[in-house]
Design a protein around this motif. Structure first.
Motif, short mmCIF file in Angstrom:
data_model
loop_
_atom_site.label_atom_id
_atom_site.label_comp_id
_atom_site.label_asym_id
_atom_site.label_seq_id
_atom_site.Cartn_x
_atom_site.Cartn_y
_atom_site.Cartn_z
N UNK A 124 0.81 -1.13 -0.05
CA UNK A 124 0.01 -0.11 -0.11
C UNK A 124 0.96 1.32 -0.01
N UNK A 125 1.90 1.39 0.66
CA UNK A 125 2.76 2.35 0.84
C UNK A 125 3.51 2.67 -0.51
N UNK A 126 3.81 1.41 -1.35
CA UNK A 126 4.52 1.62 -2.57
C UNK A 126 3.55 2.10 -3.64
N UNK A 127 2.53 1.59 -3.31
CA UNK A 127 1.24 2.26 -4.42
C UNK A 127 0.93 3.63 -4.09
N UNK A 128 0.99 4.22 -3.00
CA UNK A 128 0.84 5.61 -2.57
C UNK A 128 2.08 6.52 -3.21
N UNK A 129 3.33 6.05 -3.01
CA UNK A 129 4.39 6.57 -3.41
C UNK A 129 4.08 6.73 -4.99
N UNK A 130 3.87 5.70 -5.83
CA UNK A 130 3.53 5.60 -7.08
C UNK A 130 2.44 6.62 -7.68
N UNK A 131 1.54 6.72 -6.79
CA UNK A 131 0.44 7.74 -6.98
C UNK A 131 0.99 9.14 -6.83
N UNK A 132 1.62 9.27 -6.04
CA UNK A 132 2.20 10.79 -5.77
C UNK A 132 3.30 10.99 -6.89
N UNK A 133 3.94 9.98 -7.11
CA UNK A 133 5.10 10.19 -8.52
C UNK A 133 4.48 10.12 -9.75
N UNK A 134 3.33 9.80 -9.88
CA UNK A 134 2.67 9.84 -11.33
C UNK A 134 2.40 11.38 -11.12
N UNK A 135 1.67 11.74 -10.23
CA UNK A 135 1.29 13.30 -10.27
C UNK A 135 2.64 14.19 -10.25
N UNK A 136 3.63 13.88 -9.81
CA UNK A 136 4.95 14.67 -10.06
C UNK A 136 5.44 14.76 -11.59
N UNK A 137 4.96 13.65 -12.10
CA UNK A 137 5.39 13.32 -13.50
C UNK A 137 5.00 14.53 -14.34
N UNK A 138 3.60 15.30 -13.97
CA UNK A 138 3.17 16.24 -14.99
C UNK A 138 3.59 17.66 -14.45
N UNK A 139 4.48 17.76 -13.62
CA UNK A 139 5.20 19.04 -13.09
C UNK A 139 4.13 19.82 -12.48
#
Length: 175
Positions: A124-139
């Motif tokens: 779950x923590x890795x998935x949350x990191x992934x969701x935040x990281x995906x948002x960061x990809x859009x600057x």
């Protein structure tokens, strides 16, 4: 009756009991309330000095206002890296996308080691990191995080919190 201001580069938290309207407020800001037949009936929502309530959520993302929904919304059938790359869909320069991917891996080193893992089979923590990281990809210029620590092990909550503070400090992203 909600009024709040997030200064450029600031961090603001909305606190309240279950059902108090925290998620609804974030959905109103990111123009996702209409998907639930909700509506902003009074006042206005400004982003960088411009009224945004008439913009589509897609247009708002292009302008840099991005919400990470409660519940770790990842594409389970995609790898961590494929999930992250979907966040860069609005970006044209592939070199910038690659550089952003490395930034995400610097903020969340755990994702780099799991980058070829199917998201559905990560914690779950890795998935949350992934969701935040995906948002960061859009600057993003404004990152709306809805319950980023919900249902995550305390150790990973600390890691995510440290990363959020670093993102705010290093990237100037308001959170």
């Amino acid at each position: 009756g909600v009024s709040l201001t997030v200064q450029r580069g600031g961090i603001v938290a909305i606190l309240g009991a279950n059902g108090a309207g925290k998620t609804t407020t974030l959905k109103a800001i990111s123009n996702l309330l209409g998907a639930e037949r909700g509506d902003v009936t009074k006042g206005n929502i400004l982003f960088k000095g411009e009224e945004i309530q008439s913009l589509s959520p897609n247009e708002l993302v292009r302008r840099g206002c991005i919400q990470v929904m409660e519940g770790r919304h990842c594409f389970g059938h995609l790898t961590i890296e494929e999930n992250l790359l979907t966040g860069g869909y609005t970006r044209k320069n592939q070199a910038e996308v690659a550089a952003n991917l490395e930034k995400v891996y610097n903020y969340f080193p755990r994702l780099k080691t799991r980058r070829t893992s199917q998201a559905a089979y990560t914690s779950g923590g890795e998935q949350q990191m992934c969701a935040i990281g995906r948002a960061l990809m859009a600057k993003p210029k404004l990152l709306l995080l809805d319950e980023p620590s919900l249902g995550i092990a305390p150790k990973l909550v600390q890691d995510i919190a440290r990363s959020i503070v670093a993102i705010n400090r290093d990237e100037g992203v308001s959170v």
